[in-house]
Design a protein around this motif. Sequence first.
Motif, PDB file in Angstrom:
ATOM      1  N   VAL A 140       0.852  -1.189   0.000  1.00 13.09           N
ATOM      2  CA  VAL A 140       0.000   0.000   0.000  1.00 13.09           C
ATOM      3  C   VAL A 140       0.887   1.238   0.000  1.00 13.09           C
ATOM      4  CG1 VAL A 140      -1.792   1.299   1.205  1.00 13.09           C
ATOM      5  CG2 VAL A 140      -1.824  -1.214   1.249  1.00 13.09           C
ATOM      6  N   GLY A 141       0.739   2.072  -1.018  1.00 10.66           N
ATOM      7  CA  GLY A 141       1.444   3.343  -1.072  1.00 10.66           C
ATOM      8  C   GLY A 141       0.639   4.409  -0.349  1.00 10.66           C
ATOM      9  N   ALA A 142       1.056   4.722   0.871  1.00  8.42           N
ATOM     10  CA  ALA A 142       0.418   5.758   1.682  1.00  8.42           C
ATOM     11  C   ALA A 142       1.447   6.841   1.980  1.00  8.42           C
ATOM     12  CB  ALA A 142      -0.131   5.156   2.976  1.00  8.42           C
ATOM     13  N   ALA A 152       7.071   4.668  -8.827  1.00  7.84           N
ATOM     14  CA  ALA A 152       7.609   3.386  -9.270  1.00  7.84           C
ATOM     15  C   ALA A 152       6.639   2.634 -10.170  1.00  7.84           C
ATOM     16  CB  ALA A 152       7.970   2.533  -8.051  1.00  7.84           C
ATOM     17  N   TYR A 153       5.342   2.718  -9.875  1.00 14.77           N
ATOM     18  CA  TYR A 153       4.390   1.870 -10.586  1.00 14.77           C
ATOM     19  C   TYR A 153       3.436   2.622 -11.513  1.00 14.77           C
ATOM     20  CZ  TYR A 153       6.140  -1.735  -7.543  1.00 14.77           C
ATOM     21  OH  TYR A 153       6.967  -2.611  -6.910  1.00 14.77           O
ATOM     22  N   PHE A 154       3.361   3.928 -11.360  1.00 14.72           N
ATOM     23  CA  PHE A 154       2.423   4.689 -12.183  1.00 14.72           C
ATOM     24  C   PHE A 154       3.114   5.781 -12.991  1.00 14.72           C
ATOM     25  CE2 PHE A 154       0.234   2.824  -8.619  1.00 14.72           C
ATOM     26  CZ  PHE A 154      -0.921   2.298  -9.177  1.00 14.72           C
ATOM     27  N   GLY A 155       4.453   5.867 -12.884  1.00 13.75           N
ATOM     28  CA  GLY A 155       5.225   6.788 -13.702  1.00 13.75           C
ATOM     29  C   GLY A 155       5.218   8.215 -13.188  1.00 13.75           C
ATOM     30  N   HIS A 252      -5.231  13.377 -13.247  1.00 20.49           N
ATOM     31  CA  HIS A 252      -5.793  12.199 -12.588  1.00 20.49           C
ATOM     32  C   HIS A 252      -5.068  10.926 -13.021  1.00 20.49           C
ATOM     33  CE1 HIS A 252      -8.773  14.710 -10.979  1.00 20.49           C
ATOM     34  NE2 HIS A 252      -9.665  14.665 -11.954  1.00 20.49           N
ATOM     35  N   LEU A 253      -4.807  10.060 -12.053  1.00 18.33           N
ATOM     36  CA  LEU A 253      -4.306   8.729 -12.362  1.00 18.33           C
ATOM     37  C   LEU A 253      -5.386   7.915 -13.071  1.00 18.33           C
ATOM     38  CD1 LEU A 253      -2.594   7.951  -8.943  1.00 18.33           C
ATOM     39  CD2 LEU A 253      -1.392   8.083 -11.128  1.00 18.33           C
ATOM     40  N   ARG A 254      -4.967   7.039 -13.952  1.00 23.58           N
ATOM     41  CA  ARG A 254      -5.927   6.170 -14.623  1.00 23.58           C
ATOM     42  C   ARG A 254      -6.391   5.040 -13.722  1.00 23.58           C
ATOM     43  NH1 ARG A 254      -3.590   5.526 -20.837  1.00 23.58           N
ATOM     44  NH2 ARG A 254      -3.746   7.753 -21.382  1.00 23.58           N
ATOM     45  N   SER A 255      -5.624   4.748 -12.694  1.00 24.27           N
ATOM     46  CA  SER A 255      -6.005   3.727 -11.727  1.00 24.27           C
ATOM     47  C   SER A 255      -5.269   3.997 -10.429  1.00 24.27           C
ATOM     48  CB  SER A 255      -5.659   2.323 -12.241  1.00 24.27           C
ATOM     49  OG  SER A 255      -6.005   1.336 -11.272  1.00 24.27           O
ATOM     50  N   PHE A 256      -5.855   3.575  -9.316  1.00 24.03           N
ATOM     51  CA  PHE A 256      -5.180   3.634  -8.025  1.00 24.03           C
ATOM     52  C   PHE A 256      -4.466   2.318  -7.722  1.00 24.03           C
ATOM     53  CE2 PHE A 256      -8.244   6.919  -5.869  1.00 24.03           C
ATOM     54  CZ  PHE A 256      -7.774   7.908  -6.710  1.00 24.03           C
ATOM     55  N   VAL A 257      -4.555   1.330  -8.605  1.00 26.40           N
ATOM     56  CA  VAL A 257      -4.010   0.001  -8.314  1.00 26.40           C
ATOM     57  C   VAL A 257      -3.289  -0.576  -9.532  1.00 26.40           C
ATOM     58  CG1 VAL A 257      -5.918  -0.416  -6.702  1.00 26.40           C
ATOM     59  CG2 VAL A 257      -6.057  -1.333  -9.019  1.00 26.40           C
ATOM     60  N   THR A 258      -2.361  -1.465  -9.245  1.00 24.99           N
ATOM     61  CA  THR A 258      -1.737  -2.284 -10.278  1.00 24.99           C
ATOM     62  C   THR A 258      -1.210  -3.536  -9.605  1.00 24.99           C
ATOM     63  OG1 THR A 258      -0.068  -2.386 -12.026  1.00 24.99           O
ATOM     64  CG2 THR A 258       0.506  -1.103 -10.080  1.00 24.99           C
ATOM     65  N   GLY A 259      -1.575  -4.706 -10.118  1.00 27.12           N
ATOM     66  CA  GLY A 259      -1.150  -5.949  -9.492  1.00 27.12           C
ATOM     67  C   GLY A 259      -1.573  -6.006  -8.040  1.00 27.12           C
ATOM     68  N   ASN A 260      -0.601  -6.203  -7.142  1.00 30.41           N
ATOM     69  CA  ASN A 260      -0.905  -6.238  -5.703  1.00 30.41           C
ATOM     70  C   ASN A 260      -0.509  -4.943  -4.996  1.00 30.41           C
ATOM     71  OD1 ASN A 260       1.888  -6.608  -5.846  1.00 30.41           O
ATOM     72  ND2 ASN A 260       1.939  -8.009  -4.091  1.00 30.41           N
TER      73      ASN A 260
END
Length: 345
Positions: A140-142, A152-155, A252-260
């Motif tokens: 969880v990125g908090a 790292a995961y959303f650029g 806006h991010l296209r998603s709040f999640v990727t993988g786990n």
Amino acid sequence: MRGRAAIVGAGISGLTTAIGLRGIGWEVHVLERWPKINSQGTALGVRPDAQAALARLGLDEELRRRTVPYRRAQIRTPGGRRIADLPLERIERKGGAPVLMLSRISLMEMLLDAAGDASITTGTEITDPEALRGEYDLVVGADGLRSTVRTAYFGTAVRPRYTGIVAWRGVVGFEPDLRGETWGPGQVFGITPQEPGSTNWYAAVATPEGHRETLDELRARFTGWHDPIPRILAEVDEETVLRHEIHELSSHLRSFVTGNVALVGDAAHAMSPALGQGACQALLDAVALTDCLRTADEVETALRAYDARRRKPAQRLVTMSRHMARFSNHPLTGPRNALLRLLPA
């Protein structure tokens, strides 16, 4: 479903997520880069939906013990003339409870107490979140506005952007009769309750990026404004006043999640404080993520459900907060005030 979770960041969103996940049987490890957990801050307004989120975690009684209700307040001109009411009564009618005010320090104390024996490690900076993915079922990125996990995961296409506004905040040791906000050209001054015997104040002022205004210069900005604003600023202690350039996520991010991996709080949707929704949305993220993990059979299924539940509502508030910040700090006060008088209470 149960598993092991690494939560990067021990702010409001990180601690609330830890409480939620521990409550459904997860093993939780919180990793905080600062040497100690930062409880700094002034008053926060907890809206009815965020109060319900805390109640889901068993924290409703403790919340009521620590807070004071905020029911009526006005928006005024620098000369003291009322322009409109803040929508506090409408929020209470719709949500079934008043906005509750407490200090960020008090909320963080409450969350740390509720986290109990959760593993919290400070002084640990995560530079490679990928190393956590193999060790934990959930990451969880908090970690706030400048989230390492998000990068790292959303650029880097979605990154912090300066809003052109600096926020000053503090607390004074008296309770004035007048509460609410005063809107002038390019600047806003707010007064809210915080706890018996003290008052929260804030100023949002249009400021070029990188310009370091002094406290005396801030006082000069509000010379001639109605009471008790000059008195509040006269009593401000240089040692305790907080000053922050306000940033939001550039898009806006296209998603709040990727993988786990999931983002919560400012890492997902950092916004201007103009609507006072940042902490509330962080609480809602944490409880929504907990709910989705409670009912799903797989982490990735749960995270997709979390994204569907939280992303659009949170991003809608980012946009609304951006517009409200520009509106309240607009330099053309006449047209702005005329429009404000037409808005519903």
